[in-house]
Write a protein that holds these residues in place. Structure first.
Motif, PDB file in Angstrom:
ATOM      1  N   ALA A 259       0.962  -1.198  -0.010  1.00 54.39           N
ATOM      2  CA  ALA A 259       0.073  -0.087   0.163  1.00 54.39           C
ATOM      3  C   ALA A 259       0.819   1.211   0.041  1.00 54.39           C
TER       4      ALA A 259
ATOM      5  N   LEU B 100      -6.491  -4.260  -6.674  1.00 57.28           N
ATOM      6  CA  LEU B 100      -6.582  -3.198  -6.064  1.00 57.28           C
ATOM      7  C   LEU B 100      -5.373  -2.405  -5.263  1.00 57.28           C
ATOM      8  N   PHE B 101      -4.678  -3.629  -4.633  1.00 54.74           N
ATOM      9  CA  PHE B 101      -3.434  -3.427  -4.171  1.00 54.74           C
ATOM     10  C   PHE B 101      -2.181  -3.174  -5.290  1.00 54.74           C
TER      11      PHE B 101
ATOM     12  N   LYS C 236     -10.098  -3.248   1.296  1.00 55.03           N
ATOM     13  CA  LYS C 236      -9.502  -1.825   0.763  1.00 55.03           C
ATOM     14  C   LYS C 236      -9.708  -0.992   1.635  1.00 55.03           C
TER      15      LYS C 236
ATOM     16  N   GLU D 268      -7.582   7.154  -3.019  1.00 59.74           N
ATOM     17  CA  GLU D 268      -6.804   7.357  -2.077  1.00 59.74           C
ATOM     18  C   GLU D 268      -5.233   7.794  -2.084  1.00 59.74           C
TER      19      GLU D 268
ATOM     20  N   ASN E 238      -0.220   7.583  -5.019  1.00 54.11           N
ATOM     21  CA  ASN E 238      -1.515   6.676  -4.889  1.00 54.11           C
ATOM     22  C   ASN E 238      -1.011   5.806  -3.875  1.00 54.11           C
TER      23      ASN E 238
ATOM     24  N   GLU F 128      -3.059   3.183  -3.678  1.00 48.00           N
ATOM     25  CA  GLU F 128      -3.532   1.740  -4.177  1.00 48.00           C
ATOM     26  C   GLU F 128      -2.849   1.571  -5.611  1.00 48.00           C
TER      27      GLU F 128
END
Length: 528
Positions: free
Chosen positions: A111, A137-138, A197, A255, A265, A267
């Motif tokens: 992350a 997502l990661f 998330k 995020e 970012n 993510e």
């Protein structure tokens, strides 16, 4: 960001013969289909349903009340405490539950796109489609990074395990629990993938300020000359639409962190709402939904497997998860310089906030803490007129620390980097919802373009009476009479009455800060 050794329970769990570490996207898709967790859509994406829970469960979130964090957490309805004893007992139950499964899927990644501030994470999933979600997502590691990867936080996701509220100290069968000392997130009783998330985002909201990095719930893009813009806004304000600009590259859609080096970012992917999605309105999102993507609770045609994005039978909160690389116009890696422009988006259904206004630092901090927009009549049962809604820092469910910590950091960053802040109303003008009309998207785009190009930094302004906002008197492509909201109303007295009504709601909301933000309110809040 330094990682810590994972607990012995997780080390033991990951030694099991049922563990599949870092499976590829094709392998995960095959597993999803073989295990009956989802089906393939016409575009090649996987569609899964989440059952009872089609969104987050905020009343089921807890933080373990440990000595190292006890005096730092902003305890309350968002950050509910749970004892170490109850956590440890539930932790053992979840580990045992996962050990009994035929297969477990492990994703290792990060992350935070800035290597100086990234957090190594691992996600242990009972479901293959949840692991595919985590993969998209990661931030995915290179082979070299994977070889030396040591997790600083671990998610244990056990959707089929249900807590016993009487025995386990939870509010229901569902739980999302963070232990900062054991560096573990337990998730159970819910199949909604978004809990993973948002749990990591909550973790970053605790860890990043320790390193003087401001975590932010916003989208970000960058112009071809390197100018960076941030877009804050709650659902329905146009954040996704307005930050997607063919002339600017996307840093990220949800995020971010703002460090001494600039914006990055958190993510590696996007989790986009898909209700009403069309290629014409949002081509980037529409075309990103292909093989490897995950569709959540989207209704499909039984024969063609084509998604019906207008069908809200399962939920209004239909979603798509896909990697950033599925979008053409991105920054890769997702890092950029310091923001030149910050946009706060609101959809004011009272029709009194200006279409665009310049904010002082104190006003920026005030509106950041307020996080205002409107719920409209008919959107929820019992709502018959516009309702003011506030979400602190545009992300109140994810803030472990006192909100003023984030606001003070924002104020310092604005000062340090001379960022220009604008409040943009994408809501109503000429009257409240039902009487006035929605601000034209073409006008909003023109105002944002002028703000991004610096055309409003030194323009002549008009100061409003109630909120004390500085309205630019001229914006290229926008009629002058659109810019001052009271001129758009037929009855100026009615406008003032409605402005005072909204002002009172702002002040009422701000009482939750118990005077700790009194100076921010005095300098940045409404004048009446």
């Amino acid at each position: 960001m330094n990682s810590l050794t994972v607990s012995s329970e997780i080390v033991e769990l990951l030694k099991g013969s049922n563990i599949l570490v870092q499976p590829s996207v094709p392998v995960l898709v095959e597993k999803v289909l073989k295990r009956g967790e989802g089906i393939l859509t016409a575009s090649g994406a996987v569609r899964a349903e989440t059952g009872k829970y089609t969104g987050r469960s905020p009343k089921d979130k807890f933080i373990v009340e440990e000595a190292s964090v006890k005096n730092k957490i902003d305890w309350g309805s968002v950050n509910q405490p749970i004892s170490e004893e109850k956590f440890n007992r539930l932790y053992e139950k979840v580990v045992h539950h996962l050990k009994e499964k035929d297969e477990l899927f492990v994703f290792k990644g990060f992350a935070g796109a800035d290597e100086k501030h990234r957090l190594p994470i691992q996600v242990v999933n009972e479901y293959a489609w949840h692991n595919l979600f985590a993969h998209q997502l990661f931030i995915r590691p290179t082979k070299e990074e994977l070889h030396v990867h040591e997790a600083g936080f671990t998610i244990l996701s056990a959707p089929s395990f249900q807590a016993d509220p009487l025995e386990d100290g939870t509010n229901s069968e569902t739980f999302i629990i963070v232990s900062f000392e054991q560096r573990v997130i337990l998730i159970g009783g819910t199949e909604y993938a978004g809990e993973m998330k948002k749990s990591i985002f909550s973790i970053m909201n605790y860890l990043l300020p320790e390193n003087n990095v401001l975590p932010m719930h916003c989208s970000a893009n960058v112009g071809y000359e390197g100018d960076v813009a941030l877009f804050f806004g709650l659902s329905g304000t146009g954040k996704t639409t307005l930050s997607a600009d063919p002339h600017r590259r996307l840093i990220g859609d949800d995020e971010h962190g703002w460090s001494a080096n600039g914006v990055f970012n958190i993510e590696g992917g996007c989790y986009a709402k898909t209700i009403g999605l069309t290629r014409e309105k949002e081509p980037q999102i529409f075309d990103a939904i292909r093989f490897g993507s995950v569709l959540e609770n989207v209704v499909l045609d039984q024969d063609t497997r084509e998604p019906d994005y207008d069908d809200n039978t399962l939920t209004e909160n239909t979603r798509a998860a896909y990697p950033l690389q599925a979008i053409d116009n991105i920054v890769d890696p997702s890092v950029a310089g310091h923001p030149n422009t910050i946009i706060f988006l609101t959809a004011d259904a009272f029709g009194v906030l200006p279409p665009i206004s310049k904010l002082s630092k104190e006003q920026a901090m005030y509106h950041f803490l307020s996080g205002y927009t409107s719920k409209l009549a008919g959107t929820e049962r019992g709502i018959t007129s516009p309702q003011a809604t506030f979400s602190t820092c545009f992300g109140s469910p994810f803030l472990p620390l006192e909100a003023t910590v984030y606001a003070e950091m924002l104020g310092k960053k604005i000062d340090e980097h001379n960022a220009q802040v604008f409040l943009v109303n994408t809501g109503w003008t000429g009257g409240e919802y039902g009487t006035g009309e929605r601000m034209k998207l073409s006008y909003t785009r023109a105002m944002i373009q002028a703000a991004l190009e610096g055309e409003l930094n030194h323009t002549e302004t008009y100061k409003t009476k109630v909120f004390g906002l500085e309205i630019p008197l001229h914006v290229p492509g926008v009629p002058d009479d659109v810019l001052i909201p009271r001129k758009a109303w037929a009855d100026e007295d009615a406008f003032m009455e409605k402005a005072k009504e909204l002002s009172a709601k702002f002040r009422e909301n701000f009482t939750k800060f118990n005077g700790v933000a009194a100076q921010i309110e005095e300098k940045g809040g409404p004048q009446l």
